[in-house]
Design a protein around this motif. Structure first.
Motif, PDB file in Angstrom:
ATOM      1  N   LYS A  63       0.807  -1.219   0.000  1.00 44.20           N
ATOM      2  CA  LYS A  63       0.000   0.000   0.000  1.00 44.20           C
ATOM      3  C   LYS A  63       0.844   1.275   0.000  1.00 44.20           C
ATOM      4  CE  LYS A  63      -4.288  -1.234   2.318  1.00 44.20           C
ATOM      5  NZ  LYS A  63      -4.942  -1.252   3.624  1.00 44.20           N
ATOM      6  N   ASP A  64       2.122   1.151   0.354  1.00 44.37           N
ATOM      7  CA  ASP A  64       2.971   2.336   0.463  1.00 44.37           C
ATOM      8  C   ASP A  64       3.160   3.037  -0.870  1.00 44.37           C
ATOM      9  OD1 ASP A  64       3.247   1.492   3.027  1.00 44.37           O
ATOM     10  OD2 ASP A  64       5.174   0.521   2.698  1.00 44.37           O
ATOM     11  N   LEU A  65       3.037   2.279  -1.923  1.00 42.40           N
ATOM     12  CA  LEU A  65       3.223   2.857  -3.253  1.00 42.40           C
ATOM     13  C   LEU A  65       1.909   3.469  -3.704  1.00 42.40           C
ATOM     14  CD1 LEU A  65       5.077   3.151  -5.750  1.00 42.40           C
ATOM     15  CD2 LEU A  65       4.126   0.985  -6.537  1.00 42.40           C
ATOM     16  N   LEU A  66       1.915   4.778  -3.891  1.00 47.63           N
ATOM     17  CA  LEU A  66       0.680   5.448  -4.290  1.00 47.63           C
ATOM     18  C   LEU A  66       0.584   5.570  -5.799  1.00 47.63           C
ATOM     19  CD1 LEU A  66       0.460   8.358  -1.698  1.00 47.63           C
ATOM     20  CD2 LEU A  66      -0.607   6.103  -1.615  1.00 47.63           C
ATOM     21  N   LEU A  67       1.716   5.715  -6.428  1.00 46.64           N
ATOM     22  CA  LEU A  67       1.691   5.907  -7.873  1.00 46.64           C
ATOM     23  C   LEU A  67       2.980   5.349  -8.465  1.00 46.64           C
ATOM     24  CD1 LEU A  67       0.150   7.780 -10.215  1.00 46.64           C
ATOM     25  CD2 LEU A  67       2.258   9.066  -9.927  1.00 46.64           C
ATOM     26  N   GLU A  68       2.809   4.715  -9.589  1.00 52.37           N
ATOM     27  CA  GLU A  68       3.985   4.269 -10.337  1.00 52.37           C
ATOM     28  C   GLU A  68       3.669   4.486 -11.795  1.00 52.37           C
ATOM     29  OE1 GLU A  68       6.740   0.539  -9.683  1.00 52.37           O
ATOM     30  OE2 GLU A  68       5.075  -0.020 -10.968  1.00 52.37           O
ATOM     31  N   SER A 113     -10.773   8.195  -6.054  1.00 55.04           N
ATOM     32  CA  SER A 113     -11.102   6.899  -5.454  1.00 55.04           C
ATOM     33  C   SER A 113      -9.836   6.138  -5.016  1.00 55.04           C
ATOM     34  CB  SER A 113     -11.923   6.032  -6.427  1.00 55.04           C
ATOM     35  OG  SER A 113     -11.196   5.781  -7.601  1.00 55.04           O
ATOM     36  N   THR A 115      -6.923   6.478  -5.601  1.00 54.46           N
ATOM     37  CA  THR A 115      -5.852   6.272  -6.568  1.00 54.46           C
ATOM     38  C   THR A 115      -5.368   7.614  -7.079  1.00 54.46           C
ATOM     39  OG1 THR A 115      -7.003   4.286  -7.229  1.00 54.46           O
ATOM     40  CG2 THR A 115      -5.208   5.024  -8.639  1.00 54.46           C
ATOM     41  N   LEU A 116      -4.053   7.731  -7.176  1.00 55.67           N
ATOM     42  CA  LEU A 116      -3.483   8.951  -7.723  1.00 55.67           C
ATOM     43  C   LEU A 116      -3.261   8.755  -9.207  1.00 55.67           C
ATOM     44  CD1 LEU A 116      -0.747   9.954  -5.120  1.00 55.67           C
ATOM     45  CD2 LEU A 116      -3.155  10.562  -5.149  1.00 55.67           C
ATOM     46  N   SER A 117      -3.400   9.827  -9.919  1.00 61.11           N
ATOM     47  CA  SER A 117      -3.015   9.769 -11.321  1.00 61.11           C
ATOM     48  C   SER A 117      -2.422  11.110 -11.717  1.00 61.11           C
ATOM     49  CB  SER A 117      -4.206   9.408 -12.203  1.00 61.11           C
ATOM     50  OG  SER A 117      -5.222  10.367 -12.017  1.00 61.11           O
TER      51      SER A 117
ATOM     52  N   LEU B 149       0.200  -3.083  -5.795  1.00 59.82           N
ATOM     53  CA  LEU B 149      -0.927  -2.173  -5.951  1.00 59.82           C
ATOM     54  C   LEU B 149      -0.441  -0.947  -6.702  1.00 59.82           C
ATOM     55  CD1 LEU B 149      -2.322  -2.222  -2.308  1.00 59.82           C
ATOM     56  CD2 LEU B 149      -3.277  -3.419  -4.258  1.00 59.82           C
ATOM     57  N   ARG B 150      -1.312  -0.410  -7.581  1.00 57.00           N
ATOM     58  CA  ARG B 150      -1.021   0.861  -8.245  1.00 57.00           C
ATOM     59  C   ARG B 150       0.321   0.855  -8.973  1.00 57.00           C
ATOM     60  NH1 ARG B 150      -3.774   2.729  -3.216  1.00 57.00           N
ATOM     61  NH2 ARG B 150      -1.875   2.417  -2.053  1.00 57.00           N
ATOM     62  N   GLY B 151       0.652  -0.263  -9.532  1.00 56.62           N
ATOM     63  CA  GLY B 151       1.922  -0.356 -10.225  1.00 56.62           C
ATOM     64  C   GLY B 151       1.798   0.117 -11.661  1.00 56.62           C
ATOM     65  N   SER B 152       2.957   0.292 -12.251  1.00 56.14           N
ATOM     66  CA  SER B 152       2.967   0.698 -13.651  1.00 56.14           C
ATOM     67  C   SER B 152       2.989  -0.573 -14.493  1.00 56.14           C
ATOM     68  CB  SER B 152       4.210   1.551 -13.908  1.00 56.14           C
ATOM     69  OG  SER B 152       4.406   1.706 -15.270  1.00 56.14           O
ATOM     70  N   SER B 179     -14.323   0.385  -2.974  1.00 54.35           N
ATOM     71  CA  SER B 179     -14.977   1.599  -2.504  1.00 54.35           C
ATOM     72  C   SER B 179     -16.490   1.385  -2.521  1.00 54.35           C
ATOM     73  CB  SER B 179     -14.580   2.772  -3.385  1.00 54.35           C
ATOM     74  OG  SER B 179     -14.871   2.472  -4.732  1.00 54.35           O
ATOM     75  N   GLN B 181     -18.900   2.763  -4.125  1.00 48.74           N
ATOM     76  CA  GLN B 181     -19.651   2.704  -5.379  1.00 48.74           C
ATOM     77  C   GLN B 181     -19.122   1.619  -6.318  1.00 48.74           C
ATOM     78  OE1 GLN B 181     -17.465   4.988  -4.548  1.00 48.74           O
ATOM     79  NE2 GLN B 181     -16.469   5.937  -6.299  1.00 48.74           N
ATOM     80  N   ASN B 183     -15.806   0.024  -8.783  1.00 46.11           N
ATOM     81  CA  ASN B 183     -15.080   0.539  -9.927  1.00 46.11           C
ATOM     82  C   ASN B 183     -15.131  -0.479 -11.040  1.00 46.11           C
ATOM     83  OD1 ASN B 183     -13.523   3.106 -10.048  1.00 46.11           O
ATOM     84  ND2 ASN B 183     -12.982   2.449  -7.954  1.00 46.11           N
ATOM     85  N   ASN B 203      -3.911   3.416 -13.613  1.00 47.27           N
ATOM     86  CA  ASN B 203      -3.019   3.385 -12.473  1.00 47.27           C
ATOM     87  C   ASN B 203      -3.689   2.730 -11.264  1.00 47.27           C
ATOM     88  OD1 ASN B 203      -0.557   3.877 -11.403  1.00 47.27           O
ATOM     89  ND2 ASN B 203      -1.013   5.955 -10.772  1.00 47.27           N
ATOM     90  N   PHE B 204      -5.012   2.637 -11.302  1.00 49.14           N
ATOM     91  CA  PHE B 204      -5.740   1.968 -10.220  1.00 49.14           C
ATOM     92  C   PHE B 204      -5.784   0.494 -10.586  1.00 49.14           C
ATOM     93  CE2 PHE B 204     -10.120   1.598  -7.986  1.00 49.14           C
ATOM     94  CZ  PHE B 204      -9.514   0.979  -6.917  1.00 49.14           C
ATOM     95  N   TYR B 238      -4.621  -8.840   2.456  1.00 49.35           N
ATOM     96  CA  TYR B 238      -5.687  -8.058   1.842  1.00 49.35           C
ATOM     97  C   TYR B 238      -6.841  -8.965   1.439  1.00 49.35           C
ATOM     98  CZ  TYR B 238      -2.064  -4.528   1.367  1.00 49.35           C
ATOM     99  OH  TYR B 238      -1.076  -3.630   1.626  1.00 49.35           O
TER     100      TYR B 238
END
Lengths: 881, 350
Positions: A63-68, A113, A115-117, B149-152, B179, B181, B183, B203-204, B238
């Motif tokens: 979870k520490d990674l917010l954006l890549e 939501s 997630t960062l973008s 999570l949130r990887g490229s 969440s 609602q 996704n 990215n999500f 998780y």
């Protein structure tokens, strides 16, 4: 080496491929977006183009990674600031400027939501009018003292700066001293850029001056020059470039390469320009003069300034410095003073970028990006590093091995402490083997070629073909070396009694293998001397060698020659001139059995002669190889009483009794020891009323007579030689004289004297030989007398030793000292010491006079008689304890 | 809650690459499924803990093993994930004197351990090269093994495939229930992992390798029946819920995921790929079968075989409280009463 360590609160590895690399400006910390709870985010951009945003949590997780996001182009530098134009429809107030080699992009970060973008706000291509421009680094600030928004200044690899005001490109200028780009920073108070050029100068360029200056465009200049060349008469148009040249407000030479420049207030009031050199740190004031510099003593990598909340000046708090060294230490300075030093948690790396920021866990957390792409948030540990903490209790200890080692070590210690030397283990062990029979006799000529003297003296014996041969026996000597390796140059020496001869008494061995190799075997051939009565039957063998360390060492053994080597059996004869009886307290032992080895070597017909009608059990006659001067061989006969254990030994000469008597005694002792054990209780008694002292004296007299005779002969020979030389001299004088007088028979006299000299020499030789022979007889007689005394007075071995050392059987005659005076002196010393009368001083020592040949033997005989008499009366030769 | 007719699978936790074990039982030294030996080097000394003893260093795609020649109960199993960095430096060996050695710094839960290995074969760089390149290969292939999570990982709504990866199925209209609602996004089912990403924001996303799944099942939720994937507690534990648009598809998709999970959680693709540059005899020829004794002595005492390897000294496995020091302006370990950072520094500094 620091006592303290920095402790990791959170860390993660940023390497995603093997090519991942980060630079000093690849990281920044800012609150790009509002999180719950609010926390700053760590933004990193790698040179391969991967942008990441992390938030540290107490437990590292996915979870520490917010954006890549892979931006596809190398990220040279990251800055956050008020880059987003107001009025645009963006919610974010803070923009993220990312410098790629050929462009500058500003993004806003949108949170949707969870997630960062990223959303691109605007992008600037670098370079003016399509000219070449590759970015090196950038700085930001409210250029022109603008407080609402921030501009960005990008510096190219060739020190050209390009300045952007939000989405508008302002201008581009070339810096003067530039050859390579140095660090660049915007100084708010001065509204100027501080940079560092290739001349090792720190320079200050005021923003307004830069903005108003005319850029020196090389290409334009070149065009001008070309135009000038074409029309030299035309005045050069240089007015514009000369009027507004780019110029630094001030420049200060620091004499050292500068890695980074930051603006901060170290002492509260004023802003300082802090420059980090490779080895030093400099603080400059607004005008560029050096306030102080400090030599750090280590190689620096990066540094940062951070607020020190305790400083008194609340309006503008003083700042501390963290300098990261190549040794992996973080050094914290308050102004010039080192106030803390901490080693990075990972000791093998160093921090290429360091930040201080407040996270959820605590204020003042240190964020480091290490050279091996590890991003860590850490705090200062206050416990000193424990050195050398090695607990070995968990290891299994092999106690046997430990004991063994301990014992070995103790042995070494003891060996080196004790004075007495321990015998080395390496030694030569010798063993002998004697055959049961004599060898087949050698032909006489076998000894030709250097050994004729042996053949002359050796005992003869007929060969099998009837011709004359030489009696011999070949024994085997086994040599074993117990050490390892090979011994070189071993010398074996034989110590022969007079009656025994061999070719070579010294045997050299080139190599002797050690260890378990088969022993080396040496054959030794002995010859019997036909003119000497045997006294002892053992040959001493000594082997000498040198150890590896060069110490000489010896090994010894005794080789016992068999009886049949010295004599042989004979049909019994009766020659009772000299005889003595030997009583035993045991039953009689048949002689044929006692001397079975002698019986075994006999031929059948000889055996029949010796053992005619079974008499061999009761009577045996031994014949030595030696004959007396009259040609009568020496014999000795042993008779056994049929009823009791009484033995009689008889011979026509006294000396010949000794060897057989000695054999008889030792064989009887050995026999009863074998059959009844060591404590057989065998008693041997000399059963005669008197000791044959008179015969002993006769032997002494004979020996002494020959000594006198020899002395006489030598004297006569001396006189004769004198005479011979005198005649020679006279003759020579006449020979030399020109008018010589007649010879007057001098030549005849010379010849006569010469003959006489030869005769005398022969006589001397004879006397010498006779003396030797009488010495041999005397030796045998002395041994016999010693045996008698021992048997008669039941002496112990120790007493015998004392007596025999005074009454020595070793008759050796030399000019310096003869046997008689030696024995006389021994007798005197016995009489004065152990045998002295009670009232006499027993401690008186023998007189220290030189020994001289006596006039006669009367004194000696008298002294021997007194000694024997005292022993007879019960005196003992060993002093009481 | 679990529907009777739905199947559920349990994944087993793979410790080999995530833990450091000291003097482990011989059966723990055997390769697990999917693990293979990359190199085995004889005559290597564990210079730190067993100085003077020879052993063999075995490098697999998951860990570095050192096993003493004399007794295979003296051993080390160092998971590659615990490795912080690898260095080549000078060390003092009892068997070879001062020599170049391989330093491996590791971090296990709360504690740092340092290992030093020395090759006793002169001029043999194999020890250094193999270990370093395998560690590199492991570090750069974490997507095969770790939840992300949130990887490229998505480009243009397509999954960026890993080198050994194949897409088996692509399922659109999958709702993530994280969440309130929900996704809308899509699934990628591959031979390595299950990937979901939101249609609106690529990215999500989430990437779950099969080996990190603990349970896969159908559970009721406020959105109705949902596919629930629970991950291993060691990687965060998780619980991910997904709803598939035509609910009939749920069962088939579940079956597909379960069967793939069964295969790949037992025999996973770990992603550490290698090829030898020099042609050497095949591994089977070189492999020496380790004979394991079947007796295991249960040690009543605490096993402190690892004590020698501590890099920082033993800190009891727990970090002290963090406090902010006003004087220095930085966070630091909480001090005992009566001490300040400056007094501590002045004591230490003098």
């Amino acid at each position: 080496m620091s006592l303290f360590k920095a402790k990791d609160y959170w860390s993660t590895s940023l390497s995603s491929t093997s090519l991942t690399e980060y630079d000093t400006s690849s990281i920044t910390i800012a609150e790009l977006t509002i999180l719950d709870p609010p926390q700053p985010q760590i933004i990193t951009g790698s040179l391969e183009g991967l942008l990441r945003i992390h938030v540290p949590n107490s437990e590292a997780s996915a979870k520490d990674l917010l954006l890549e996001e892979d931006l596809g182009e190398p990220i040279l530098s990251l800055k956050t600031g008020k880059f987003i134009p107001t009025g645009s429809n963006s919610a974010a107030s803070i923009g993220l400027a990312i410098l790629h080699p050929k462009k500058l992009v500003v993004y806003e970060v949108i949170s949707e939501s969870n997630t960062l973008s990223l959303r691109k706000c605007y992008e600037h291509g670098l370079g003016v009018r399509g000219k070449h421009f590759t970015a090196a680094n950038m700085c930001k600030g409210g250029f022109g003292r603008d407080e609402l928004r921030e501009g960005i200044c990008v510096q190219s690899l060739d020190s050209r700066v390009q300045i952007f005001d939000l989405d508008v490109e302002s201008f581009s200028r070339r810096l003067v001293g530039g050859l390579l780009p140095g660090p660049i920073v915007y100084h708010e108070k001065l509204d100027a850029f501080i940079t560092f050029n290739s001349l090792l100068d720190v320079e200050c360029y005021s923003f307004s001056a830069l903005a108003s200056a005319k850029d020196t465009n090389e290409e334009d200049e070149e065009e001008d020059k070309l135009a000038n060349l074409k029309s030299p008469n035309h005045p050069s148009n240089t007015s514009v470039s000369s009027s507004k040249k780019v110029q630094a407000s001030w420049s200060t030479n620091l004499g050292e390469q500068i890695i980074d420049i930051q603006i901060g207030s170290l002492e509260g009031s004023s802003k300082d320009i802090v420059c980090l050199g490779t080895k030093c740190i400099f603080a400059l004031n607004d005008l560029g003069s050096i306030k102080w510099s400090k030599f750090l003593g280590y190689e620096t990598i990066s540094f940062t300034l951070f607020s020190n909340p305790k400083s008194n000046n609340t309006t503008s708090p003083a700042q501390n410095i963290i300098v990261s060294g190549a040794d992996g230490n973080l050094n914290i300075y308050r102004s010039q003073k080192l106030i803390w030093k901490a080693k990075l948690a990972d000791p093998n790396s160093f921090s290429i970028a360091t930040f201080v920021s407040d996270f959820e866990c605590s204020k003042g957390m240190i964020t480091t990006l290490s050279d091996d792409c590890r991003l860590s948030v850490s705090y200062l540990g206050t416990e000193s590093e424990k050195e050398g903490q090695v607990v070995k209790e968990g290891k299994e200890i092999n106690y046997d091995d430990v004991d063994e080692e301990h014992r070995k070590l103790l042995g070494i210690i003891r060996a080196s402490q004790s004075d007495t030397r321990i015998e080395p283990r390496e030694k030569i062990i010798m063993r002998t083997q004697v055959p049961k029979r004599l060898d087949e006799p050698d032909k006489v000529h076998v000894l030709d070629g250097g050994f004729e003297h042996l053949a002359e003296k050796a005992t003869r014996m007929p060969c099998s073909d009837g011709s004359e041969g030489i009696l011999k026996i070949t024994t085997k000597l086994f040599l074993t070396y117990t050490g390892t390796g090979t011994l070189k140059d071993v010398t074996v020496t034989l110590n022969l009694p007079d009656a025994v001869m061999t070719k070579d008494t010294c045997i050299k061995i080139d190599k002797l293998k050690g260890g378990s190799a088969t022993p080396m075997i040496i054959d030794i051939t002995f010859y019997a001397n036909a003119s000497v009565l045997p006294t002892v039957d053992t040959v001493g063998v000594t082997a000498m060698f040198f150890t590896a360390s060069g110490e000489p060492r010896t090994g010894t053994t005794e080789l016992k020659l068999p009886l049949f080597f010295f004599c042989r059996l004979q049909p019994a004869t009766k020659e009772p001139t000299f005889k003595f009886k030997l009583d035993t307290n045991k039953q009689p032992i048949m002689l044929a059995g006692l001397f079975d080895d002698m019986m075994d070597v006999l031929m059948d017909e000889e055996r029949a002669g010796v053992d005619a009608s079974g008499t061999a059990n009761y009577v045996l006659t031994f014949r030595y190889w030696v004959a007396d001067p009259n040609g009568v061989p020496f014999n000795a006969t042993v008779l056994l009483s049929k009823t009791s254990g009484r033995y009689r030994v008889q011979s026509h000469s006294m000396p010949s009794l000794w060897f057989i008597s000695q054999c008889l005694c030792s064989r009887l002792t050995a026999y009863f020891e074998n059959s009844e054990g060591a404590n057989s209780g065998l008693e041997l008694n000399y059963n005669e009323p008197h000791l044959p002292l008179q015969d002993f004296y006769n032997a002494i007299d004979q020996h002494f007579w020959w000594r006198l005779k020899l002395a006489e002969n030598l004297s006569a020979q001396n006189d004769c030689a004198q005479q011979f030389r005198t005649i020679q001299k006279r003759l020579l004088l006449r020979f030399k004289d020109r008018n010589a007088v007649p010879l007057q028979q001098l030549d005849v006299l010379l010849a006569e004297t010469y003959h006489k000299l030869l005769e005398l020499s022969k006589e001397v030789e004879n006397a010498q030989w006779s003396l030797k022979s009488s010495a041999n007889e005397l030796s045998c007689t002395t041994l016999l007398i010693l045996l008698f005394i021992k048997l008669r007075y039941d002496m112990s071995e120790e007493e015998c030793e004392v007596l025999s050392s005074n009454l020595t059987p070793n008759v050796s005659d030399c000019e310096a000292c003869g046997w008689e005076e030696m024995v006389d002196s021994g007798m005197m010393s016995l009489l004065r010491t152990v045998l002295a009368k009670k009232n006499q001083d027993q401690t008186a020592s023998a007189q220290g006079t030189t020994l001289q040949m006596p006039q006669d033997t009367a004194k000696l005989k008298k002294h021997i008689s007194i000694v024997v008499d005292r022993i007879h009366k019960g005196a003992r030769l060993l002093a009481d304890e | 809650m679990v529907d009777n007719h739905t199947t559920m699978t349990m994944g087993q936790y793979i410790w080999q690459d995530r833990e450091i074990r000291f003097d482990a039982a011989p059966r723990h030294l055997e390769n697990r499924q999917g693990e293979f030996i990359i190199d085995s080097i004889n005559s290597v000394e564990d210079t730190k803990g067993n100085n003077g003893e020879r052993g063999s260093l075995v490098v697999t795609n998951l860990r570095i093993l050192w096993i003493a020649h004399k007794n295979n109960r003296t051993n080390l199993s160092i998971g590659l994930k615990t490795v912080v960095n690898i260095n080549i430096r000078k060390a003092k060996s009892k068997l070879r004197g001062p020599t170049q050695a391989l330093y491996i710094m590791t971090q296990d839960v709360g504690n740092r351990f340092e290992f030093i290995f020395t090759s006793l074969v002169k001029n043999s760089p194999r020890l250094f090269t193999t270990v370093q390149s395998v560690e590199r290969a492991y570090k750069t292939s974490s997507l095969y093994r770790d939840l992300k999570l949130r990887g490229s990982i998505i480009r243009d709504h397509q999954l960026i495939l890993l080198p050994l990866e194949q897409v088996y199925n692509k399922i659109p209209d999958a709702w993530n229930l994280s969440s309130d609602q929900g996704n809308l996004g899509q699934f990628f089912i591959t031979n390595v992992r299950l990937v979901w990403h939101a249609n609106l924001a690529q990215n999500f996303n989430v990437s779950v390798p099969y080996m990190q799944m603990k349970h896969v099942r159908i559970r009721g939720s406020k959105f109705g029946k949902a596919l629930v994937i629970e991950t291993q507690p060691k990687c965060g534990g998780y619980i991910l819920g997904f709803r598939l648009h035509p609910p009939e598809r749920l069962e088939t998709i579940l079956k597909e995921i379960i069967s793939l999970h069964k295969i790949f959680s037992v025999n996973p693709i770990f992603g550490v790929d290698f090829h030898e540059e020099e042609s050497t005899p095949s591994l089977d020829q070189l492999k020496v079968v380790r004979v394991d004794d079947d007796v295991e002595i249960v040690d009543g005492d605490t096993n402190d075989a690892f004590a020698a390897y501590y890099a920082d000294g033993f800190n009891g496995g727990e970090n002290k409280e963090i406090s902010f020091d006003d004087d220095i302006g930085l966070a630091c370990e909480k001090l005992l009463d009566g001490w300040s950072m400056s007094s501590l520094w002045n004591v230490a500094g003098d």
